[in-house]
Enzyme design. Structure first.
Site, mmCIF file in Angstrom:
data_model
loop_
_atom_site.group_PDB
_atom_site.id
_atom_site.type_symbol
_atom_site.label_atom_id
_atom_site.label_comp_id
_atom_site.label_asym_id
_atom_site.label_seq_id
_atom_site.Cartn_x
_atom_site.Cartn_y
_atom_site.Cartn_z
ATOM 1 N N CYS A 64 0.808 -1.182 0.067
ATOM 2 C CA CYS A 64 0.156 -0.071 0.115
ATOM 3 C C CYS A 64 0.777 1.426 -0.166
ATOM 4 O O CYS A 64 2.189 1.249 0.319
ATOM 5 C CB CYS A 64 -0.944 0.067 1.167
ATOM 6 S SG CYS A 64 -1.914 -1.583 1.434
ATOM 7 N N ARG A 86 3.375 1.607 -7.238
ATOM 8 C CA ARG A 86 3.433 0.549 -6.347
ATOM 9 C C ARG A 86 2.355 -0.280 -6.558
ATOM 10 O O ARG A 86 2.208 -1.535 -5.961
ATOM 11 C CB ARG A 86 3.331 0.944 -4.991
ATOM 12 C CG ARG A 86 4.520 1.780 -4.587
ATOM 13 C CD ARG A 86 4.177 2.460 -3.147
ATOM 14 N NE ARG A 86 4.077 1.555 -2.090
ATOM 15 C CZ ARG A 86 4.985 1.437 -1.289
ATOM 16 N NH1 ARG A 86 6.021 2.087 -1.185
ATOM 17 N NH2 ARG A 86 4.806 0.404 -0.223
ATOM 18 N N TRP A 139 -3.282 -1.947 -1.648
ATOM 19 C CA TRP A 139 -2.987 -3.175 -2.607
ATOM 20 C C TRP A 139 -3.794 -4.321 -1.599
ATOM 21 O O TRP A 139 -2.929 -4.982 -0.460
ATOM 22 C CB TRP A 139 -1.477 -3.669 -2.473
ATOM 23 C CG TRP A 139 -1.143 -5.019 -3.261
ATOM 24 C CD1 TRP A 139 -0.739 -6.040 -2.589
ATOM 25 C CD2 TRP A 139 -0.979 -5.360 -4.579
ATOM 26 N NE1 TRP A 139 -0.437 -7.089 -3.345
ATOM 27 C CE2 TRP A 139 -0.744 -6.721 -4.628
ATOM 28 C CE3 TRP A 139 -1.336 -4.352 -5.797
ATOM 29 C CZ2 TRP A 139 -0.507 -7.271 -5.866
ATOM 30 C CZ3 TRP A 139 -1.313 -5.256 -6.863
ATOM 31 C CH2 TRP A 139 -1.001 -6.402 -6.942
ATOM 32 N N ASN A 177 -0.278 -0.112 6.291
ATOM 33 C CA ASN A 177 0.301 -1.084 5.306
ATOM 34 C C ASN A 177 0.929 -2.051 6.139
ATOM 35 O O ASN A 177 1.642 -1.883 7.231
ATOM 36 C CB ASN A 177 1.545 -0.127 4.749
ATOM 37 C CG ASN A 177 2.044 -0.862 3.642
ATOM 38 O OD1 ASN A 177 1.595 -2.011 3.154
ATOM 39 N ND2 ASN A 177 2.991 -0.359 2.871
ATOM 40 N N GLY A 178 0.584 -3.479 5.740
ATOM 41 C CA GLY A 178 1.421 -4.521 6.305
ATOM 42 C C GLY A 178 0.209 -5.586 6.549
ATOM 43 O O GLY A 178 -0.911 -5.602 5.965
ATOM 44 N N GLU A 206 13.316 -22.593 -14.300
ATOM 45 C CA GLU A 206 13.062 -21.445 -14.137
ATOM 46 C C GLU A 206 14.339 -20.480 -14.545
ATOM 47 O O GLU A 206 14.211 -19.433 -15.042
ATOM 48 C CB GLU A 206 12.719 -21.240 -12.795
ATOM 49 C CG GLU A 206 12.288 -19.555 -12.468
ATOM 50 C CD GLU A 206 11.409 -18.880 -12.931
ATOM 51 O OE1 GLU A 206 10.650 -19.500 -13.745
ATOM 52 O OE2 GLU A 206 11.474 -17.760 -12.895
ATOM 53 N N LYS A 260 14.470 -17.291 -17.082
ATOM 54 C CA LYS A 260 14.699 -15.854 -16.623
ATOM 55 C C LYS A 260 15.725 -15.268 -17.597
ATOM 56 O O LYS A 260 15.833 -14.086 -17.871
ATOM 57 C CB LYS A 260 15.458 -16.009 -15.243
ATOM 58 C CG LYS A 260 14.367 -15.997 -14.102
ATOM 59 C CD LYS A 260 13.636 -14.754 -13.774
ATOM 60 C CE LYS A 260 12.342 -14.748 -14.205
ATOM 61 N NZ LYS A 260 11.244 -15.457 -14.529
ATOM 62 N N GLU A 318 14.647 -14.620 -21.213
ATOM 63 C CA GLU A 318 13.367 -13.650 -21.304
ATOM 64 C C GLU A 318 13.898 -12.126 -21.203
ATOM 65 O O GLU A 318 13.213 -11.356 -21.732
ATOM 66 C CB GLU A 318 12.139 -14.004 -20.598
ATOM 67 C CG GLU A 318 12.410 -13.715 -19.083
ATOM 68 C CD GLU A 318 10.972 -13.805 -18.168
ATOM 69 O OE1 GLU A 318 9.959 -13.410 -18.653
ATOM 70 O OE2 GLU A 318 10.978 -14.379 -17.125
ATOM 71 N N HIS A 370 21.392 -38.016 -24.407
ATOM 72 C CA HIS A 370 20.390 -38.467 -25.186
ATOM 73 C C HIS A 370 20.392 -37.466 -26.390
ATOM 74 O O HIS A 370 19.357 -37.535 -27.192
ATOM 75 C CB HIS A 370 19.050 -38.858 -24.684
ATOM 76 C CG HIS A 370 19.248 -39.882 -23.589
ATOM 77 N ND1 HIS A 370 19.430 -41.150 -24.005
ATOM 78 C CD2 HIS A 370 19.392 -39.947 -22.138
ATOM 79 C CE1 HIS A 370 19.642 -41.874 -22.790
ATOM 80 N NE2 HIS A 370 19.623 -41.049 -22.010
ATOM 81 N N LYS A 386 3.331 -8.206 -19.116
ATOM 82 C CA LYS A 386 3.532 -8.751 -17.756
ATOM 83 C C LYS A 386 2.313 -9.800 -17.587
ATOM 84 O O LYS A 386 2.476 -10.825 -16.600
ATOM 85 C CB LYS A 386 3.227 -7.724 -16.906
ATOM 86 C CG LYS A 386 3.371 -8.023 -15.258
ATOM 87 C CD LYS A 386 4.669 -8.719 -14.691
ATOM 88 C CE LYS A 386 4.631 -9.357 -13.566
ATOM 89 N NZ LYS A 386 5.734 -10.096 -12.975
#
Ligand code: AGP
Length: 606
Positions: free
Chosen positions: A2, A27, A75, A101-102, A479, A483, A486, A502, A601
């Site tokens: 937030c 944010r 948020w 916030n939290g 992964e 990363k 991309e 193989h 995104k």
């Protein structure tokens, strides 16, 4: 996370608050609100949606003379993005107005206690309990009440209060969530982030955990939790606006990589009980009976979230003992999947809006499966349509390349696997002690950043790279390669280490980078022999192994050690060097790290 803004001074406060919130929009948020103090009252205006919608309801004329107030962009974590759930929140009388916030981990029990005392709640948020606690605990001193209130709170907070009981003053408290004070001339400000302060001052105080702050238009006092006044350090901000949005980091991706210890801590908050059990939010309706009926689990997702699903598959099969399969959503939805009412489908999605994942969710429900969503966005389509939701509280992820969302997905899936095991009478809570240490272990890995940057500058000179591993190390290799390619555009592929001979081994020549993960004890010897295979053909081997592993030095050109952690949890730690490696390789090649070409995104189309 937030956005918080507070002002006390001589200016018209409404424009100051709205401009401050606008500077914090990057944010990410889903609702906004302001509280304005004037003539002995505090009036709240708040709306779900964008700031522009709030601006339509704020009574500018009525408050044209007001010079003190607070503002917030939310948020959502507890409670969907609605007008009522937006901050600020007030107590029953309107005498205490709060923004926060939290995550208040014990909000449910506080809410029950306050309701029993007659308090009437208007929102689903954890924050509102704070306003009612002020009302309940206030005697005659706002500062004393603040101390009593925060003594009842468990969890993280950046908290600001304005009250008619102590006019022309803002009170703030900080624990684990950022709060910064801006020192002006005849005015003082509070914010969750520096950009909101810059139009008025560059002289700031970064509040520390356990501190209180009392702001008037011509004074700022910092105290510790016992009430002792503290002489704060004053920090002059040199950043421009853009740098300030990234908290001084060059890119959002690097900021988000470094936010992972806190994101892990927030995602863990309130989910391990005193008696060492996993529990999910109120309303998580997957009952023990349902859990016992599960015959098969599918984990469905795309991209990085799919790689998290692969780790989830291993965890569920190992800890729960039922068959689990991870699948790419765009494949699953068209292959007439074998789904029945005994199937549990777990969809994983940071945005909660990925078209293929949403379609797979709907296909699963149409075939009678129960669906659990793991997502980072409260109120997202996936969250709304799943039967149950486990939120990753990573905060907004701005960079296209997913980092903190991935590690918090792994944490959420680890907790979920332990939950399924415990509900089926299996012992898995031994992992919980180690899980609690993950944020600290993640911080330790991130401290090796400089060394990984050097390695990345070597990798950046190549156009191909390979990642190998076995079991969970292979899942993490997938992964790692995603990363790298991309954001740096280096062609990269991941292979099960035992699969190289193989075919792919034909591509290994002198100097070819092979990033080799060997964190799984049961597979270590086999993986080392695969490393020897590539080394024998001239590969440039980077070994990702646990601290204390000396054997790897005989075979690897560069060794990156990660802290000792249970093998089932090692993906959450082993991926961190790979994120940094990709980031610095992309920087070395001068690429647009936060917005790589061709990518979005959230892929909301097929
Ligand atoms: C990962 O770095 C990419 N941004 C991409 O693979 C992403 O993970 C994928 O599109 C899934 O997005 P979601 O988690 O929002 O569903």
């Amino acid at each position: 996370m937030c956005g918080i803004v507070g002002y006390v001074g001589k200016r018209q406060v409404v424009p100051v608050l709205l401009d401050g919130l606008r500077r914090l929009e990057y944010r990410g948020y889903d609702s906004a609100g302001v509280a304005i103090a004037q003539n002995g009252t505090v009036k709240v205006s708040k709306k779900a949606g964008r700031l522009s919608e709030l601006e339509e309801v704020v009574p500018y004329e009525e408050f044209s003379q007001a010079t003190i107030g607070i503002g917030h962009t939310r948020w959502a974590t507890h409670g969907k993005p609605t007008d009522d759930n937006a901050h600020p929140h007030q107590d029953c009388t309107g005498d205490f107005t709060v923004i926060h916030n939290g995550i208040i981990e014990n909000y449910a029990e506080l809410r029950r206690e306050l309701k029993e005392k007659g308090h009437v709640f208007r929102s689903e948020t954890d924050t509102e309990v704070i306003a009612h606690l002020f009302e309940e605990l206030y005697e005659d001193n706002l500062e004393e009440t603040m101390k009593k209130v925060i003594a009842r709170l468990e969890g993280s907070y950046a908290l600001v209060v304005v009250s008619v009981r102590d006019k022309n003053k803002l009170l703030a408290a900080r624990q684990d969530s950022p709060l910064v004070i801006g020192l002006g001339k005849g005015e003082n400000l509070l914010a969750s982030d520096i950009p909101a302060l810059l139009p008025y001052t560059r002289e700031t105080i970064i509040m520390e955990d356990g501190q209180l702050a009392i702001l008037t238009e011509d004074s700022v006092t910092i105290k510790d939790i016992k009430g002792n006044t503290i002489e704060p350090k004053i920090f002059h901000v040199h950043w421009d606006d853009v740098a300030a949005e990234k908290a001084g980091y060059e890119h959002f991706m690097l900021k988000e990589i470094h936010e992972q210890p806190k994101a892990l801590k927030d995602t863990l908050a309130g989910r391990i009980t005193e008696d060492n059990k996993v529990k999910f939010a109120e309303g998580f309706a997957l009952t023990p009976e349902m859990v016992r009926d599960i015959e098969k689990v599918y984990l469905i997702a795309c991209g990085t979230a799919y790689h998290a699903g692969l780790v989830g598959k291993h965890l569920i099969e190992k800890l729960v003992g039922i068959p689990a399969e991870a699948d790419v959503a765009s494949e699953f939805r068209y292959r007439d999947p074998l789904v029945t009412d005994k199937t549990l489908v777990v969809v994983v999605s940071q945005s909660g809006e990925t078209a293929d994942t949403l379609a797979a969710l709907r296909e699963s429900k149409a075939r009678g499966a129960r669906v659990v969503a793991v997502t980072n966005v409260v109120g997202s389509s996936v969250a709304r349509e799943a039967d149950d939701v486990i939120y990753t509280w990573a905060g907004p992820e701005i960079a296209v390349a997913s980092t903190k969302a991935y590690t918090t997905q792994l944490l959420a899936l680890s907790l979920f696997a332990i939950y399924l095991a415990q509900e089926r009478g299996k012992e898995a809570t031994y992992l919980l002690e180690e899980i609690k240490k993950l944020p600290e272990k993640a911080s330790r890995v991130l401290e090796t950043e400089a060394r990984i940057k050097e390695l990345a500058e070597v990798i950046a000179k190549h156009d191909d790279a390979f990642y190998i591993g076995r079991g969970l190390d292979f899942a993490v290799s997938l992964e790692g390669q995603l990363k790298l390619k991309e954001i740096s555009y280096i062609h990269a592929e991941a292979y099960p280490a035992g699969e190289l001979k193989h075919g792919t081994l034909a591509l290994i020549t002198e100097g070819t980078p092979v990033i080799s993960l060997a964190t799984q004890p049961s597979l270590y010897e086999k993986t080392v022999s695969n490393i020897q295979e590539v080394k024998a053909r001239g590969a440039y081997v980077v070994g990702i192994v646990k601290e204390g592993d000396e054997k790897i030095n005989e075979h690897a050109d560069v060794v990156i050690n990660i802290p000792e952690v249970n093998p089932l949890l090692s993906p959450i730690i082993a991926v961190l060097p790979l994120q940094l490696l990709s980031y610095y390789a992309a920087v070395a090649r001068g690429e647009d790290v936060d917005k790589p070409r061709n990518l979005a995104k959230s892929v909301t189309v097929e």
